[in-house]
Design a protein around this motif. Structure first.
Motif, PDB file in Angstrom:
ATOM      1  N   CYS A 115       0.809  -1.229   0.000  1.00  0.00           N
ATOM      2  CA  CYS A 115       0.000   0.000   0.000  1.00  0.00           C
ATOM      3  C   CYS A 115       0.839   1.273   0.000  1.00  0.00           C
ATOM      4  O   CYS A 115       0.321   2.357   0.315  1.00  0.00           O
ATOM      5  CB  CYS A 115      -0.944  -0.002   1.205  1.00  0.00           C
ATOM      6  N   THR A 117      -4.831  -6.809  -2.030  1.00  0.00           N
ATOM      7  CA  THR A 117      -4.706  -6.061  -0.782  1.00  0.00           C
ATOM      8  C   THR A 117      -5.138  -4.613  -0.960  1.00  0.00           C
ATOM      9  O   THR A 117      -5.879  -4.056  -0.138  1.00  0.00           O
ATOM     10  CB  THR A 117      -3.255  -6.112  -0.275  1.00  0.00           C
ATOM     11  N   ARG A 118      -4.710  -3.973  -2.038  1.00  0.00           N
ATOM     12  CA  ARG A 118      -5.112  -2.585  -2.288  1.00  0.00           C
ATOM     13  C   ARG A 118      -6.606  -2.487  -2.554  1.00  0.00           C
ATOM     14  O   ARG A 118      -7.275  -1.535  -2.115  1.00  0.00           O
ATOM     15  CB  ARG A 118      -4.300  -2.004  -3.453  1.00  0.00           C
ATOM     16  N   ARG A 148      -8.381  -2.781   0.712  1.00  0.00           N
ATOM     17  CA  ARG A 148      -8.253  -1.542   1.484  1.00  0.00           C
ATOM     18  C   ARG A 148      -9.244  -0.486   0.998  1.00  0.00           C
ATOM     19  O   ARG A 148      -9.832   0.240   1.798  1.00  0.00           O
ATOM     20  CB  ARG A 148      -6.817  -1.015   1.380  1.00  0.00           C
ATOM     21  N   ALA A 187     -12.354   0.995   3.229  1.00  0.00           N
ATOM     22  CA  ALA A 187     -12.075   2.370   3.641  1.00  0.00           C
ATOM     23  C   ALA A 187     -13.211   3.010   4.441  1.00  0.00           C
ATOM     24  O   ALA A 187     -12.959   3.677   5.451  1.00  0.00           O
ATOM     25  CB  ALA A 187     -11.729   3.222   2.412  1.00  0.00           C
ATOM     26  N   MET A 199     -12.920   2.022   8.013  1.00  0.00           N
ATOM     27  CA  MET A 199     -11.653   2.230   8.709  1.00  0.00           C
ATOM     28  C   MET A 199     -11.853   3.203   9.860  1.00  0.00           C
ATOM     29  O   MET A 199     -12.702   4.095   9.813  1.00  0.00           O
ATOM     30  CB  MET A 199     -10.602   2.755   7.730  1.00  0.00           C
TER      31      MET A 199
END
Length: 536
Positions: free
Chosen positions: A32, A374-375, A378, A382, A385
């Protein structure tokens, strides 16, 4: 939790050519990385005297060899390989120590480099140490360092790539450097002592209901302007260590770390309310570190991240906490609730980033495909988060005695503040003072907004201190959740304090033990600059 690799026997030994697969935390960070928001950790150690450059270089080199796990570089490879790996080099590839000049302008430039230029992962070690002599410049001191930059002295500014190292590892490295420079034997450092208590019910962690947390409201710049902004901003201030109410046995029902969490929650809530945002659930990410802090400490990224829900148990308290002067009884109830939750989270065991991260980084697919996944995960995650990151090292457990250059008078550090969180709060304590760093993404806030936010944090932390001071006073409410001096069996843990003459009292937290603290000076809502000038 997956601990960072160390050679057999638990201590670092000079090894070269050994390869270590990336742990989960390192791999997720590596996937990331972004040029817009460098993944850097910075630590500042302020000393009252001058250092000899050649002697410091030799001492730092010996410290690197003592903690040879720091001497790593990323093994180059193609996207179809199955794992990233660190290579232990045994010797530094380059000299990581540099002289950054003299005066407040040099210190400001070194701080700016710490936020914008990560040390490369391709060279060993992935860090740099800059030496800044303060008090010799002609420019006006920075508001965030008014007391330090105006006096002759030295600042050691260590910048590390967070893919490889975290703040406790960097602090341990600097402590060994001080021991080597001063020619003294390492002093024993007492490990964390966590009293065994029954684990609270699962609902005590505040994780029973998964709600989307609120975001910090952006500043008033037009959204296209904010979107083009890159990098991080940072502001440092020096505050009194907040007072805590004692209970039976001399311990408090909450730690200073709990007060930092509550203060951050109040800061975000009041900030958002002032900008017309609806109140919502504030969730804060908190690192937990169970490593020993002596010379045998495993280096690398050794913390696990947990999320603390800052939602009051009584829904009516949400309105009582929104005012310019939050209701003291509601603040006490939130402190007690937070203490129960943090104790439950620190007592529980788990993977550093959760089971999902472990699955994403399992070497079943090539690293290129794992990076895409993974990105993507994420971006999908988000909205859920946490609101902000709160990192508390607590009372610095090392003497940081550099002989004729003196002992550390202040230690500041900062953690990355990447979007979508965009905000991190970091705290450490020396000499009975709390050194707080607020770091933010420029895509979220500008410098003026960051200063206003720091002022809100100082006022909010003062609120938790005043609440603690009056929690046992006559006339305190006696309804459900009101503060009393009773022992709370589910309160946050209090850890033993070593009897060392250099050890100053400071905050307890996931990195630290709980101790008794001096009374703070009550503070209202004012800018961080004004607060620093008054407290200096």
């Amino acid at each position: 939790m997956i601990a960072p690799w160390t050679p057999a026997g638990g201590t670092d030994t000079p090894l070269g050519g050994v390869r270590i697969p990336f742990p989960t935390v390192d791999e997720v960070s590596r996937h990331c990385l972004s040029d817009d928001e460098p993944e850097s950790v910075h630590i500042e150690v302020h000393l009252p005297g001058r250092l000899d450059p050649a002697r410091l270089r030799a001492a730092f080199r010996r410290a690197l060899l003592t903690h040879s796990r720091v001497l790593v570089r990323e093994v180059p490879g193609r996207r179809h390989r199955r794992s990233f790996a660190w290579e232990l080099t045994g010797e530094p590839d380059t000299d990581p120590v540099g002289l950054a000049g003299r005066g407040p302008d040099a210190l400001a430039a070194a701080r700016a480099r710490a936020l914008s230029a990560c040390p490369p992962l391709t060279l060993s070690p992935p860090l740099r140490l800059e030496v800044v002599e303060t008090g010799g410049g002609t420019g006006a001191p920075e508001p965030s360092a008014a007391g330090e930059a105006s006096r002759p002295g030295t600042v050691l500014l260590l910048t590390m790539h967070h893919t490889a190292l975290d703040a406790p590892s960097g602090l341990r490295l600097l402590a060994t450097t001080a021991e080597q420079y001063g020619g003294v034997d390492p002093a024993p450092v007492t490990g964390r002592v966590r009293p065994g208590r029954p684990a609270p019910a699962p609902s005590g962690t505040g994780r029973a209901v998964r709600t989307r947390p609120v975001r910090v409201a952006p500043d008033s710049r037009p959204e296209p302007v904010r979107a083009r902004a890159v990098g991080n901003g940072m502001l440092q201030t020096d505050l009194p260590v907040p007072r805590r109410v004692p209970r039976d046995g001399g311990h408090s029902p909450w730690t200073v770390n709990d007060q930092l969490l509550v203060a951050t929650s109040l800061m975000v809530t009041r900030w958002n309310a002032s900008r017309g945002r609806q109140a919502g659930s504030v969730r804060l990410t908190m690192p937990v570190d169970d490593r020993p802090r002596g010379t045998e400490m495993p280096m690398g990224n050794g913390t696990r991240l947990v999320e603390v829900a800052m939602t009051p148990e009584d829904p009516h308290d949400a309105d009582l906490l929104l005012g310019e002067r939050p209701d003291p009884a509601a603040v006490v109830r939130l402190l007690r609730t937070t203490a129960r939750r943090t104790h439950a989270l620190k007592s529980a065991q788990g993977a550093p980033l959760g089971a999902g991260a472990g699955l994403l980084t399992a070497p079943l697919l090539p690293v290129g495909i794992r990076g895409v996944l993974t990105r993507g995960a994420r971006r999908v995650a988000a909205p859920w988060m946490s609101t902000a990151l709160v990192t508390n090292i607590g009372r610095v457990p090392y003497a940081l005695d550099f002989g004729d250059a003196g002992r550390a008078t202040a230690v500041w550090f900062s953690a990355p503040a990447r979007m979508p969180r965009g905000l991190s709060v970091a705290a450490a304590s020396t000499s009975g003072r709390l050194h707080v760093t607020l770091r933010w993404s420029r895509a979220l806030l500008d410098d003026a907004a960051g200063a206003d936010l720091m002022g809100l944090f100082a006022a909010s932390l003062s609120t938790t201190s005043l609440t603690s001071a009056g929690a046992n006073a006559p006339g305190t409410g006696t309804g459900p959740g009101a503060a009393t001096g009773e022992m709370d069996a589910t309160a946050a843990d209090a850890e033993a304090t070593p009897a060392r003459d250099h050890a100053s009292p400071g905050p307890g937290g996931p990195y630290h033990r709980a101790t008794r603290h001096p009374d703070p000076t009550p503070g209202g809502a004012r800018s961080a600059q004004d607060h620093h000038k008054r407290s200096s």
